[in-house]
Design an enzyme around this catalytic site. Structure first.
Site, PDB file in Angstrom:
ATOM      1  CG  HIS A   1      -9.732   5.910   6.072  1.00 21.12           C
ATOM      2  ND1 HIS A   1     -10.704   4.947   5.935  1.00 21.12           N
ATOM      3  CD2 HIS A   1      -8.553   5.247   6.170  1.00 21.12           C
ATOM      4  CE1 HIS A   1     -10.129   3.744   5.950  1.00 21.12           C
ATOM      5  NE2 HIS A   1      -8.840   3.901   6.108  1.00 21.12           N
TER       6      HIS A   1
ATOM      7  CD  GLU B   1      -2.900  -1.169   2.325  1.00 20.72           C
ATOM      8  OE1 GLU B   1      -4.090  -0.935   2.163  1.00 20.72           O
ATOM      9  OE2 GLU B   1      -2.419  -1.458   3.424  1.00 20.72           O
TER      10      GLU B   1
HETATM   11  C1  SIN Z   1      -7.450   0.429   2.860  1.00 16.93           C
HETATM   12  O1  SIN Z   1      -7.756  -0.729   2.664  1.00 16.93           O
HETATM   13  O2  SIN Z   1      -7.155   1.223   1.971  1.00 16.93           O
HETATM   14  C2  SIN Z   1      -7.463   0.929   4.268  1.00 16.93           C
HETATM   15  C3  SIN Z   1      -6.299   0.435   5.001  1.00 16.93           C
HETATM   16  C4  SIN Z   1      -5.921   1.410   6.060  1.00 16.93           C
HETATM   17  O3  SIN Z   1      -6.581   2.447   6.207  1.00 16.93           O
HETATM   18  O4  SIN Z   1      -4.914   1.192   6.728  1.00 16.93           O
END
Ligand code: SIN
Length: 541
Positions: A356, A133
């Site tokens: 978020h 990520e």
């Molecule tokens: C996501 O799946 O993009 C969220 C993961 C996160 O916020 O750490």
């Protein structure tokens, strides 16, 4: 820097007559049953009585909603020092290095322990499948059920909790306030659906209430994420910090009438592109890491692109990825998109950013202690210093797990050595007259607050927008705070207004841009602000 003193308004949300309401006695009370609260419960000595109170159902939490995964060095080609450096780089000089090192070293052990609790992570060639990520230099994010990691981890933890006879879990049980006496936490006032207001006396209390995304119009959070834990800890006198840092996720499904569903960053981790309404893949104009730049960068780039193209969203393009990969890795995202007629191997997903993850919260130390004796905290409600000014993706389930375990350990040891000392003489008196909620439409005000926060305290802020937000929130608070509500939505509104005040005051104070806090009037990072901004209730009131 001294904490900003902020008037908390009333100390308790409601009046109670202690002689007329039920009293419950327990050793440890855990408020919130997401990953932090559940993990904490499993650490409590079984000789102690533990109660977990949950505002909603156990499936309604940011933990259960988490898609991407949990970060930890599990690949021999990776190294813990890389995880440490990636976390520090994301946090932009505001992380607590000692704590970051502690967490990154503890991560592999805690993930293995989850497997022992029965969590079934996705595998590839017999080994844990790891994804990437934004901000991660290696593939180190373990995931489950493709794109529903939180659901699987919570299934395993909740089952483990249910197998412990010393732990009771009460769902649909909101907490109104922490009870304090002489500055120490003694328990909480909760709302029980059979008996109404109820006092739970506890030797030790663990706060694990999660986040505050619902303060903003666009959010990935479940409707219950209204910052209650932040507000009730503040009213109880706890020190909070970093309240200006709300993390916005770049890609939230944007379909009129549809829920604002998270489209995991792992989708970009597996190679999806961001395109504007003209089909242009634009991230190269904003950052060399393209779609996997840090979240704050991607969120701002998307906002800028929406403005430049005069379009209400941008698009995630997976059409160049293998159909089988999309189906296997993202079964839930594919299904949700399909319900709107989108086939991800052919159609692009309309997305825009949304609130978020709340980085700021109750200040805690390495052992999950808060500034209030007998009160511990873990997870999104806290500010441990792990995330600095910008959380690295998938470090949050990890934080909840590690500090949930720490809070459980500390609270357990403290409660074991503490005598039973509940007595009527501890009962606080609340007898002030309050106005009723009868003439107020709390839903209308809640919507106005979320719109205001999105517009004025969102991805880009300025002195002017923050002044406007402060004026309105102060005005609303003046006629809301001192009322006595009888419903959950009213209590939530009071908490949201208070948390908004803390966010705005902290954002006004940080006259620079750093991580998720972007000030258009101070666009540069300023070394003079390499420090935390903290807030505390004005004790003169
Ligand atoms: C996501 O799946 O993009 C969220 C993961 C996160 O916020 O750490």
């Amino acid at each position: 820097m001294d904490p900003i003193q902020i008037e908390s308004g009333q100390r308790y949300l409601t009046r109670i007559n202690p002689k007329r309401i039920p009293h419950i006695f327990t050793d440890v009370l855990i408020i919130g049953g997401g990953i932090a609260g559940s993990r904490a419960a499993l650490q409590i000595d079984p000789r102690l009585e533990t109660i977990i109170v949950n505002k909603g159902k156990v499936t309604q939490s940011n933990s259960a909603y988490a898609q991407g995964g949990i970060a930890g060095v599990l690949d021999p080609l990776d190294d813990i020092s890389n995880h440490i450096e990636d976390t520090l780089a994301a946090g932009k000089d505001l992380c607590n290095r000692e704590l970051v090192e502690h967490v990154c070293h503890a991560a592999p052990r805690h993930i293995r322990e989850l497997i022992e609790y029965g969590a079934d992570f996705d595998k590839q060639d017999g080994k844990l499948a790891l994804t990437k990520e934004g901000g991660h230099s290696h593939r180190r994010v373990a995931h489950a059920l493709g794109d529903a990691t939180g659901k699987e981890l919570m299934r395993a933890l909740v089952l483990a909790v249910e197998n412990r006879p010393s732990i009771q879990t009460w769902t649909k049980t909101p907490t109104l306030d922490l009870v304090t006496e002489d500055g120490k936490c003694r328990g909480a006032i909760i709302w029980n659906r059979y008996h109404g207001k109820t006092l739970i006396w506890a030797k030790q209390v663990i706060l694990a209430t999660g986040g505050a995304g619902c303060l903003f119009r666009e959010t990935t959070n479940p409707p219950l994420a209204t910052g209650d834990g932040h507000a009730l800890a503040f009213r109880a006198g706890a020190l909070l910090q970093d309240m200006e840092f709300m993390q916005f996720h770049p890609t939230v499904l944007y379909i009129a009438g549809g829920a604002r569903y998270l489209i995991s960053e792992a989708v970009r981790g597996e190679g999806a592109y961001l395109r504007d309404s003209n089909g242009v893949r634009f991230m190269s104009e904003y950052h060399p890491d393209l779609e996997l730049a840090h979240r704050d960068v991607v969120s701002r780039a998307i906002t800028d692109r929406m403005l430049k193209t005069n379009h209400s969203c941008v698009y995630l393009d997976l059409t160049h990825l293998k159909r089988s990969l999309i189906k296997e890795r993202f079964p839930n995202i594919s299904e949700v998109c399909a319900s709107f007629g989108l086939d991800l191997s052919r159609d692009q997903i309309p997305v825009r950013p949304g609130a978020h993850y709340m980085i700021g919260g109750v200040k805690t130390d390495l052992e999950a202690r808060t500034s209030v004796p007998h009160l511990w905290a873990a997870g999104e409600v806290t500010s441990t210093g792990l995330h600095g000014s910008n959380r690295l993706a998938s470090n949050s389930l990890l934080e909840g797990l590690i500090f949930g375990a720490a809070a459980g350990k500390g609270a357990s040891a403290a409660a074991l050595s503490q005598p039973d000392q509940f007595s009527a003489s501890l009962l606080p008196e609340w007898d002030s007259e309050k106005r009723s909620d009868e003439d107020l439409n709390s839903d209308d005000l809640r919507n106005s607050l979320a719109s205001l926060m999105w517009r004025d305290v969102g991805i880009t802020r300025s002195a002017e927008s923050l002044r406007d937000a402060k004026e309105k929130v102060d005005f609303w608070s003046r006629y809301v705070v001192n009322r006595e509500f009888k419903t959950l939505s009213g209590w939530e509104l009071q908490n949201m207004l208070l948390v908004a005040q803390l966010m705005i005051a902290s954002a006004i104070e940080r006259r620079e841009s750093r991580g998720v806090h972007y000030r258009s009037d101070f666009p540069e990072t300023d070394a003079a602000f390499q420090k935390h901004i903290s807030v505390i209730a004005d004790s003169r009131k």
